[in-house]
Design an enzyme around this catalytic site. Structure first.
Site, PDB file in Angstrom:
ATOM      1  N   ARG A  51      -2.203   3.403   9.421  1.00  0.00           N
ATOM      2  CA  ARG A  51      -3.065   3.595   8.240  1.00  0.00           C
ATOM      3  C   ARG A  51      -4.543   3.362   8.575  1.00  0.00           C
ATOM      4  NH1 ARG A  51       1.320   5.024   7.400  1.00  0.00           N
ATOM      5  NH2 ARG A  51       2.672   4.517   5.641  1.00  0.00           N
ATOM      6  N   SER A  76       0.872   2.660  -2.229  1.00  0.00           N
ATOM      7  CA  SER A  76       0.986   1.284  -1.728  1.00  0.00           C
ATOM      8  C   SER A  76      -0.389   0.622  -1.775  1.00  0.00           C
ATOM      9  CB  SER A  76       1.473   1.267  -0.289  1.00  0.00           C
ATOM     10  OG  SER A  76       2.702   1.926  -0.203  1.00  0.00           O
ATOM     11  N   GLU A  96      -4.954  -1.533   1.097  1.00  0.00           N
ATOM     12  CA  GLU A  96      -4.958  -0.224   1.762  1.00  0.00           C
ATOM     13  C   GLU A  96      -5.980   0.763   1.182  1.00  0.00           C
ATOM     14  OE1 GLU A  96      -1.144   1.684   3.008  1.00  0.00           O
ATOM     15  OE2 GLU A  96      -1.907   3.371   1.874  1.00  0.00           O
TER      16      GLU A  96
HETATM   17  P1  FAD Z   1      -9.308  10.162  -1.723  1.00  0.00           P
HETATM   18  O1  FAD Z   1      -8.611   9.101  -2.449  1.00  0.00           O
HETATM   19  O2  FAD Z   1     -10.120  11.145  -2.501  1.00  0.00           O
HETATM   20  O3  FAD Z   1     -10.216   9.507  -0.591  1.00  0.00           O
HETATM   21  C1  FAD Z   1      -9.689   8.525   0.272  1.00  0.00           C
HETATM   22  C2  FAD Z   1     -10.745   8.219   1.344  1.00  0.00           C
HETATM   23  O4  FAD Z   1     -10.970   9.384   2.125  1.00  0.00           O
HETATM   24  C3  FAD Z   1     -12.113   7.844   0.760  1.00  0.00           C
HETATM   25  O5  FAD Z   1     -12.714   6.911   1.615  1.00  0.00           O
HETATM   26  C4  FAD Z   1     -12.880   9.163   0.782  1.00  0.00           C
HETATM   27  O6  FAD Z   1     -14.279   8.967   0.853  1.00  0.00           O
HETATM   28  C5  FAD Z   1     -12.340   9.801   2.058  1.00  0.00           C
HETATM   29  N1  FAD Z   1     -12.347  11.278   2.039  1.00  0.00           N
HETATM   30  C6  FAD Z   1     -11.714  12.091   1.142  1.00  0.00           C
HETATM   31  N2  FAD Z   1     -11.874  13.358   1.502  1.00  0.00           N
HETATM   32  C7  FAD Z   1     -12.625  13.373   2.628  1.00  0.00           C
HETATM   33  C8  FAD Z   1     -13.123  14.395   3.486  1.00  0.00           C
HETATM   34  N3  FAD Z   1     -12.884  15.705   3.276  1.00  0.00           N
HETATM   35  N4  FAD Z   1     -13.869  14.023   4.570  1.00  0.00           N
HETATM   36  C9  FAD Z   1     -14.101  12.721   4.836  1.00  0.00           C
HETATM   37  N5  FAD Z   1     -13.673  11.718   4.062  1.00  0.00           N
HETATM   38  C10 FAD Z   1     -12.915  12.038   2.971  1.00  0.00           C
HETATM   39  N6  FAD Z   1      -0.516   7.453   1.728  1.00  0.00           N
HETATM   40  C11 FAD Z   1       0.253   7.504   2.853  1.00  0.00           C
HETATM   41  O7  FAD Z   1      -0.271   7.353   3.963  1.00  0.00           O
HETATM   42  N7  FAD Z   1       1.597   7.688   2.766  1.00  0.00           N
HETATM   43  C12 FAD Z   1       2.238   7.851   1.591  1.00  0.00           C
HETATM   44  O8  FAD Z   1       3.436   8.044   1.570  1.00  0.00           O
HETATM   45  C13 FAD Z   1       1.460   7.789   0.399  1.00  0.00           C
HETATM   46  N8  FAD Z   1       2.048   7.895  -0.814  1.00  0.00           N
HETATM   47  C14 FAD Z   1       1.302   7.822  -1.952  1.00  0.00           C
HETATM   48  C15 FAD Z   1       1.953   7.922  -3.190  1.00  0.00           C
HETATM   49  C16 FAD Z   1       1.227   7.859  -4.371  1.00  0.00           C
HETATM   50  C17 FAD Z   1       1.940   7.962  -5.691  1.00  0.00           C
HETATM   51  C18 FAD Z   1      -0.186   7.721  -4.310  1.00  0.00           C
HETATM   52  C19 FAD Z   1      -0.986   7.713  -5.582  1.00  0.00           C
HETATM   53  C20 FAD Z   1      -0.839   7.612  -3.095  1.00  0.00           C
HETATM   54  C21 FAD Z   1      -0.097   7.646  -1.896  1.00  0.00           C
HETATM   55  N9  FAD Z   1      -0.698   7.532  -0.635  1.00  0.00           N
HETATM   56  C22 FAD Z   1       0.054   7.603   0.514  1.00  0.00           C
HETATM   57  C23 FAD Z   1      -2.154   7.362  -0.534  1.00  0.00           C
HETATM   58  C24 FAD Z   1      -2.941   8.705  -0.587  1.00  0.00           C
HETATM   59  O9  FAD Z   1      -2.174   9.719  -1.131  1.00  0.00           O
HETATM   60  C25 FAD Z   1      -3.435   9.126   0.807  1.00  0.00           C
HETATM   61  O10 FAD Z   1      -4.251   8.141   1.370  1.00  0.00           O
HETATM   62  C26 FAD Z   1      -4.218  10.462   0.747  1.00  0.00           C
HETATM   63  O11 FAD Z   1      -4.512  10.908   2.058  1.00  0.00           O
HETATM   64  C27 FAD Z   1      -5.516  10.353  -0.039  1.00  0.00           C
HETATM   65  O12 FAD Z   1      -6.030  11.659  -0.192  1.00  0.00           O
HETATM   66  P2  FAD Z   1      -7.146  11.959  -1.267  1.00  0.00           P
HETATM   67  O13 FAD Z   1      -7.595  13.367  -1.033  1.00  0.00           O
HETATM   68  O14 FAD Z   1      -6.664  11.652  -2.613  1.00  0.00           O
HETATM   69  O15 FAD Z   1      -8.276  10.948  -0.808  1.00  0.00           O
HETATM   70  P1  NAP Z   2      11.197   2.180   2.162  1.00  0.00           P
HETATM   71  O1  NAP Z   2      11.746   3.428   2.726  1.00  0.00           O
HETATM   72  O2  NAP Z   2      11.931   1.482   1.080  1.00  0.00           O
HETATM   73  O3  NAP Z   2      10.872   1.149   3.324  1.00  0.00           O
HETATM   74  C1  NAP Z   2      10.253  -0.099   2.999  1.00  0.00           C
HETATM   75  C2  NAP Z   2       9.299  -0.457   4.102  1.00  0.00           C
HETATM   76  O4  NAP Z   2      10.042  -0.597   5.277  1.00  0.00           O
HETATM   77  C3  NAP Z   2       8.288   0.636   4.315  1.00  0.00           C
HETATM   78  O5  NAP Z   2       7.053   0.067   4.042  1.00  0.00           O
HETATM   79  C4  NAP Z   2       8.439   1.065   5.763  1.00  0.00           C
HETATM   80  O6  NAP Z   2       7.258   0.882   6.519  1.00  0.00           O
HETATM   81  C5  NAP Z   2       9.448   0.098   6.346  1.00  0.00           C
HETATM   82  N1  NAP Z   2      10.486   0.822   7.101  1.00  0.00           N
HETATM   83  C6  NAP Z   2      11.580   1.437   6.601  1.00  0.00           C
HETATM   84  N2  NAP Z   2      12.345   1.916   7.620  1.00  0.00           N
HETATM   85  C7  NAP Z   2      11.705   1.596   8.752  1.00  0.00           C
HETATM   86  C8  NAP Z   2      11.984   1.820  10.136  1.00  0.00           C
HETATM   87  N3  NAP Z   2      13.086   2.453  10.537  1.00  0.00           N
HETATM   88  N4  NAP Z   2      11.092   1.366  11.053  1.00  0.00           N
HETATM   89  C9  NAP Z   2       9.979   0.726  10.673  1.00  0.00           C
HETATM   90  N5  NAP Z   2       9.663   0.485   9.377  1.00  0.00           N
HETATM   91  C10 NAP Z   2      10.521   0.915   8.437  1.00  0.00           C
HETATM   92  O7  NAP Z   2       9.694   2.457   1.669  1.00  0.00           O
HETATM   93  P2  NAP Z   2       9.152   3.214   0.411  1.00  0.00           P
HETATM   94  O8  NAP Z   2       8.235   2.310  -0.304  1.00  0.00           O
HETATM   95  O9  NAP Z   2      10.235   3.908  -0.342  1.00  0.00           O
HETATM   96  O10 NAP Z   2       8.251   4.335   1.124  1.00  0.00           O
HETATM   97  C11 NAP Z   2       8.852   5.338   1.919  1.00  0.00           C
HETATM   98  C12 NAP Z   2       7.845   5.845   2.929  1.00  0.00           C
HETATM   99  O11 NAP Z   2       6.730   6.411   2.248  1.00  0.00           O
HETATM  100  C13 NAP Z   2       7.289   4.742   3.828  1.00  0.00           C
HETATM  101  O12 NAP Z   2       7.101   5.266   5.124  1.00  0.00           O
HETATM  102  C14 NAP Z   2       5.968   4.402   3.198  1.00  0.00           C
HETATM  103  O13 NAP Z   2       4.985   3.986   4.133  1.00  0.00           O
HETATM  104  C15 NAP Z   2       5.551   5.730   2.570  1.00  0.00           C
HETATM  105  N6  NAP Z   2       4.741   5.482   1.368  1.00  0.00           N
HETATM  106  C16 NAP Z   2       3.450   5.135   1.543  1.00  0.00           C
HETATM  107  C17 NAP Z   2       2.637   4.919   0.446  1.00  0.00           C
HETATM  108  C18 NAP Z   2       1.177   4.604   0.624  1.00  0.00           C
HETATM  109  O14 NAP Z   2       0.452   4.654  -0.345  1.00  0.00           O
HETATM  110  N7  NAP Z   2       0.740   4.314   1.812  1.00  0.00           N
HETATM  111  C19 NAP Z   2       3.164   5.027  -0.832  1.00  0.00           C
HETATM  112  C20 NAP Z   2       4.505   5.334  -0.966  1.00  0.00           C
HETATM  113  C21 NAP Z   2       5.301   5.571   0.127  1.00  0.00           C
HETATM  114  P3  NAP Z   2       6.016   1.939   6.577  1.00  0.00           P
HETATM  115  O15 NAP Z   2       5.314   1.796   5.281  1.00  0.00           O
HETATM  116  O16 NAP Z   2       5.215   1.440   7.734  1.00  0.00           O
HETATM  117  O17 NAP Z   2       6.571   3.308   6.783  1.00  0.00           O
END
Ligand code: FAD
Ligand code: NAP
Length: 341
Positions: free
Chosen positions: A166, A240, A336
């Site tokens: 991340r 998250s 995050e």
């Molecule tokens: P924004 O929120 O608009 O911006 C995020 C950052 O990026 C800010 O610092 C902004 O200035 C910068 N930015 C945006 N666009 C640009 C650009 N074109 N150039 C340079 N900088 C830029 N994240 C995960 O990693 N895994 C997940 O599974 C995941 N699940 C999510 C589920 C939900 C329900 C929600 C609400 C969020 C989740 N996220 C997840 C977080 C989010 O979706 C990601 O971080 C996504 O990449 C953000 O994209 P955005 O366009 O909305 O960025």
């Molecule tokens: P999940 O599958 O219930 O797992 C719970 C946590 O365990 C996750 O955070 C994941 O880490 C870790 N995990 C599960 N299996 C793993 C493996 N084999 N090895 C290492 N780590 C493992 O999680 P969930 O909340 O439903 O989310 C599913 C996936 O979507 C995850 O990868 C999660 O990161 C991603 N997600 C991200 C966001 C966000 O905003 N960043 C939001 C929703 C979902 P990791 O998080 O490191 O993968």
């Protein structure tokens, strides 16, 4: 068409928490040609820029004395390489999930585990988005960016981006400096789904599916995500709220002795990753509220806006959770999403 600048615009429709803060200046960027107008405005007004894609990883705590630019630069391109791989380029303003589905429809595989992540293609490299065992660092070849400081267009290879869990150079070293115009991925013509993570193989088995089709697999990821995560249109959130802490392996082992149920995963050599959701859940935070700021009832890692919470309310709730987790486990949770101002 030249870039249009507006004043005092509410950002409520532009952030997934639905916080009603305003931007002093605001512009919707549709094309590369408009970058010259953007730079001229920045220099003339001597004002910093905040880039927004889908606003799904933002916590906006107050009105912004900034120029907010929403990236809407579109464009999709696909070409086969002599080695059998496929190069796919998408404009930074493309919707991430729509882009993933488009790649699958084109027979280009590798992004399916990242289905339904909200936001734009241009924001995906910022925190090296990941889900179910795949991160974009595993699939990204390069990106094209506009340097807001110098006005130059530059190319970053995947290695240049210094991707980590991340994290990237755009988050750690150069926050806000580069506007990501387009991202190129190297995908495969062979569908080899990544199944080992987060119970995905069990979900397939439950449905009696032994060899899923690519779009069927993407549908399954969407279904699992929809069953666990709140839809931002219905309940404001940024996914998250905390990163999973990565701590030295011996510290994790000591914690595991005291708390045998603790969810611990092997990480880079010498380190372990703790499931932050488990730490928070164990302390009874799931479903709790402070005013309209709350912890999602199905997933303790997600903070939600039940209506009229402000960004400050969410940050205060996060602070209380961080303090509680630190007191119990000696581990500091890192937030995050990006917080502004
Ligand atoms: P924004 O929120 O608009 O911006 C995020 C950052 O990026 C800010 O610092 C902004 O200035 C910068 N930015 C945006 N666009 C640009 C650009 N074109 N150039 C340079 N900088 C830029 N994240 C995960 O990693 N895994 C997940 O599974 C995941 N699940 C999510 C589920 C939900 C329900 C929600 C609400 C969020 C989740 N996220 C997840 C977080 C989010 O979706 C990601 O971080 C996504 O990449 C953000 O994209 P955005 O366009 O909305 O960025
Ligand atoms: P999940 O599958 O219930 O797992 C719970 C946590 O365990 C996750 O955070 C994941 O880490 C870790 N995990 C599960 N299996 C793993 C493996 N084999 N090895 C290492 N780590 C493992 O999680 P969930 O909340 O439903 O989310 C599913 C996936 O979507 C995850 O990868 C999660 O990161 C991603 N997600 C991200 C966001 C966000 O905003 N960043 C939001 C929703 C979902 P990791 O998080 O490191 O993968």
């Amino acid at each position: 068409m030249s870039l249009q600048f507006q004043e005092n615009i509410s950002l409520k429709p532009y952030n997934s928490f639905g916080f009603d803060v305003s931007a002093r200046y605001f512009a919707l960027l549709d094309s590369i040609e408009q970058l010259a107008d953007l730079r001229e405005f920045m220099q003339h007004q001597a004002i910093p820029v905040l880039l927004i894609g889908g606003g799904s990883n933002l916590v906006l705590t107050a009105d912004l004395d900034l120029l907010v630019v929403v990236n809407r630069i579109r464009g999709l391109h696909i070409s086969d390489n002599p080695d059998g791989t496929v190069s796919v380029t998408a404009g930074g303003g493309e919707d991430w999930h729509q882009f993933v589905r488009w790649t699958l429809e084109q027979g280009a595989y590798g992004l399916e585990n990242l289905s339904l992540i909200p936001g734009t293609v241009g924001a995906a490299p910022i925190q090296n988005i990941g889900a179910y065992g795949v991160e974009i660092k595993d699939r990204m070849l390069s990106l094209e960016a506009f340097d807001l400081e110098t006005g130059e267009q530059v190319v970053f290879t995947s290695a240049d981006c210094q991707f980590d869990y991340r994290d990237s150079i755009f988050k750690s070293r150069f926050p806000g400096r580069y506007l990501i115009i387009a991202v190129t991925f190297t995908l495969s013509r062979e569908f080899t789904p990544v199944l080992h993570y987060g119970g995905i193989s069990g979900q397939l088995a439950d449905r009696g599916i032994t060899s899923p089709e690519p779009l069927q697999f993407s549908d399954l990821i969407c279904e699992v995500r929809n069953s666990k995560l709140p839809q931002p249109e219905q309940l404001g959130n940024a996914g998250s709220f905390f990163k999973n802490p990565v701590i030295p392996e011996d510290q994790a082992q000591q914690l595991k002795q005291v708390f045998p149920g603790m969810v611990v995963f092997a990480d880079k050599p010498g380190y372990s990753k703790l499931a932050a959701g488990w730490l928070i859940d164990q302390l009874g935070w799931k479903g709790r509220t402070q005013g309209d700021a709350g912890v999602y009832e199905k997933q303790a890692l997600v903070l939600v806006n039940h209506g009229n919470a402000t960004g400050t309310d969410i940050v205060e709730l996060a602070g209380a959770i961080q303090a509680d987790v630190y007191k119990q486990y000696g581990v500091m949770l890192e937030i995050e999403p990006r917080c502004y101002p």
